[in-house]
Design a protein around this motif. Structure first.
Motif, PDB file in Angstrom:
ATOM      1  N   ARG A  71      42.250  28.997  32.842  1.00 39.61           N
ATOM      2  CA  ARG A  71      43.460  28.301  33.279  1.00 39.61           C
ATOM      3  C   ARG A  71      44.689  28.815  32.545  1.00 39.61           C
ATOM      4  O   ARG A  71      45.703  29.143  33.138  1.00 39.61           O
ATOM      5  CB  ARG A  71      43.327  26.823  32.943  1.00 39.61           C
ATOM      6  N   ASN A  75      47.790  30.803  34.100  1.00 38.92           N
ATOM      7  CA  ASN A  75      49.162  30.277  34.052  1.00 38.92           C
ATOM      8  C   ASN A  75      50.112  31.286  33.412  1.00 38.92           C
ATOM      9  O   ASN A  75      51.228  31.493  33.892  1.00 38.92           O
ATOM     10  CB  ASN A  75      49.214  28.963  33.267  1.00 38.92           C
ATOM     11  N   THR A  78      50.796  34.009  35.941  1.00 37.95           N
ATOM     12  CA  THR A  78      51.772  33.664  36.978  1.00 37.95           C
ATOM     13  C   THR A  78      53.189  33.635  36.405  1.00 37.95           C
ATOM     14  O   THR A  78      54.156  33.971  37.103  1.00 37.95           O
ATOM     15  CB  THR A  78      51.464  32.317  37.661  1.00 37.95           C
ATOM     16  N   ASP A  79      53.327  33.271  35.120  1.00 39.67           N
ATOM     17  CA  ASP A  79      54.649  33.336  34.503  1.00 39.67           C
ATOM     18  C   ASP A  79      55.157  34.773  34.475  1.00 39.67           C
ATOM     19  O   ASP A  79      56.328  35.039  34.709  1.00 39.67           O
ATOM     20  CB  ASP A  79      54.604  32.794  33.064  1.00 39.67           C
ATOM     21  N   CYS A  82      56.427  35.788  37.788  1.00 34.13           N
ATOM     22  CA  CYS A  82      57.710  35.185  38.152  1.00 34.13           C
ATOM     23  C   CYS A  82      58.888  35.869  37.470  1.00 34.13           C
ATOM     24  O   CYS A  82      60.036  35.579  37.807  1.00 34.13           O
ATOM     25  CB  CYS A  82      57.719  33.701  37.788  1.00 34.13           C
ATOM     26  N   ASN A  83      58.642  36.737  36.512  1.00 34.05           N
ATOM     27  CA  ASN A  83      59.740  37.444  35.859  1.00 34.05           C
ATOM     28  C   ASN A  83      60.349  38.423  36.851  1.00 34.05           C
ATOM     29  O   ASN A  83      59.668  39.309  37.353  1.00 34.05           O
ATOM     30  CB  ASN A  83      59.200  38.193  34.635  1.00 34.05           C
ATOM     31  N   PRO A  84      61.651  38.254  37.148  1.00 41.06           N
ATOM     32  CA  PRO A  84      62.235  39.105  38.186  1.00 41.06           C
ATOM     33  C   PRO A  84      62.261  40.588  37.807  1.00 41.06           C
ATOM     34  O   PRO A  84      62.388  41.453  38.674  1.00 41.06           O
ATOM     35  CB  PRO A  84      63.666  38.568  38.330  1.00 41.06           C
ATOM     36  N   PHE A  85      62.123  40.883  36.512  1.00 39.97           N
ATOM     37  CA  PHE A  85      62.161  42.284  36.097  1.00 39.97           C
ATOM     38  C   PHE A  85      60.770  42.910  36.049  1.00 39.97           C
ATOM     39  O   PHE A  85      60.618  44.088  35.757  1.00 39.97           O
ATOM     40  CB  PHE A  85      62.835  42.422  34.730  1.00 39.97           C
ATOM     41  N   SER A  94      54.329  41.779  27.321  1.00 41.07           N
ATOM     42  CA  SER A  94      55.004  40.499  27.129  1.00 41.07           C
ATOM     43  C   SER A  94      54.536  39.845  25.851  1.00 41.07           C
ATOM     44  O   SER A  94      53.332  39.700  25.628  1.00 41.07           O
ATOM     45  CB  SER A  94      54.709  39.575  28.316  1.00 41.07           C
ATOM     46  N   ARG A  95      55.516  39.482  25.023  1.00 41.33           N
ATOM     47  CA  ARG A  95      55.159  38.853  23.755  1.00 41.33           C
ATOM     48  C   ARG A  95      54.480  37.509  23.980  1.00 41.33           C
ATOM     49  O   ARG A  95      53.528  37.169  23.278  1.00 41.33           O
ATOM     50  CB  ARG A  95      56.403  38.683  22.888  1.00 41.33           C
ATOM     51  N   ALA A  96      54.984  36.785  24.969  1.00 43.33           N
ATOM     52  CA  ALA A  96      54.404  35.464  25.249  1.00 43.33           C
ATOM     53  C   ALA A  96      52.947  35.612  25.664  1.00 43.33           C
ATOM     54  O   ALA A  96      52.080  34.841  25.241  1.00 43.33           O
ATOM     55  CB  ALA A  96      55.201  34.758  26.345  1.00 43.33           C
TER      56      ALA A  96
END
Lengths: 109, 178
Positions: A71, A75, A78-79, A82-85, A94-96
């Protein structure tokens, strides 16, 4: 806790792959690749039965892992989407995402 | 949907994703960050001159009697109404015509972790500056609106600066000080 986490594009190449540093990381990469066959099997099986096609979690290779882990992973994925770049098909930087994966990987002393 | 709390509704997310697609497309259309910023500001202006009527109709607020009231109105009513957030307002000049809005949360950048390396000067939310500028112009309060700080660029906070350019005029056209 995970020893290897991978996100594979639909063209079968890895968008993101991370494993616990051990001598035999290549073994993990092979395992990930062969598990794609299992994914294919499960998906074709779903087509025949009237299984809920929205259920993204196809099941465990071995009955040890946590559903919650998937999960969280999904999630975060999907984040990223959603990043437009971010262009679909790019490697994931991505650090996150890294932080989330870190929290799920086994700690190696 | 398994998402964390505090997220926008589905239509809110659609708006955020649409805005992101707009910025990404402008980045493809224009090589220079400055050009993208200008375009966003211009688009925002076009929205602002129209949005002000919607705002005045929905909020039914009385005419603001000072720049300070106006700045409060923007932060506490307008931002809340359209973006669901309330920036903190502070006056940043002795003359009483410069204000800063500090955005603690900004839904427009929810999915943007950081600017791409080649877009270091991009003002991602510059549309907002145009909106505020356009709306203020329609109520005869011309102002300059820019981003003074931006978390996406590595600053500590995101701060919008509003500088009102003229002394306020009352309806008879007489000049009064604020």
């Amino acid at each position: 806790m995970a020893v290897c986490i991978a996100v594979i594009a639909k063209e079968n190449y890895p968008l993101y792959i991370r494993s616990v540093p051990t001598e035999n990381e290549l073994k993990f990469h092979y395992t990930v690749h062969t598990s794609l066959d299992v994914v294919d099997e499960k998906i074709s099986a779903m087509g025949k039965a009237l299984v809920d096609q929205r259920e993204l979690y196809l099941g465990l290779l071995y009955p040890t892992e946590d559903y919650k882990m998937f999960r969280k992973l999904h999630n975060s994925y999907t984040d990223i989407m959603c990043n437009p770049f971010y262009n679909p098909g790019d490697r994931i930087h991505s650090r996150a995402f890294d932080n989330m994966v870190n929290s799920m990987m086994m700690q190696v002393c | 949907q398994g998402r964390e709390g505090g997220r926008l509704s589905s239509s809110g997310e659609l708006f955020v994703l649409t805005y992101g697609a707009l910025v990404a497309q402008l980045c493809k259309d224009y090589e220079k960050d400055e050009d993208v910023n200008t375009c966003l500001d211009r688009m925002g202006y076009g929205i602002g001159v129209r949005l002000i009527d919607d705002f005045l109709a929905r909020s039914a607020v009385k005419k603001c009697r000072s720049y300070s009231e106006t700045a409060d109105m923007i932060a506490q009513v307008a931002f809340k109404m359209y973006l669901g957030v309330t920036p903190t307002v502070s006056c940043s000049s002795a003359a009483g015509n410069e204000f800063s809005l500090i955005l603690d949360k900004n839904p427009l950048v929810d999915f943007v972790e950081e600017l791409p390396a080649e877009r270091a000067s991009l003002c991602y939310c510059n549309l907002l500056c145009g909106v505020i500028r356009g709306a203020l112009e329609m109520v005869h309060l011309p102002a300059e609106v820019t981003f003074l700080q931006d978390r996406l660029k590595g600053d500590a906070v995101t701060e919008i600066g509003i500088t009102f350019l003229r002394k306020a005029e009352d309806r008879n056209g007489l000049v009064t000080t604020t």
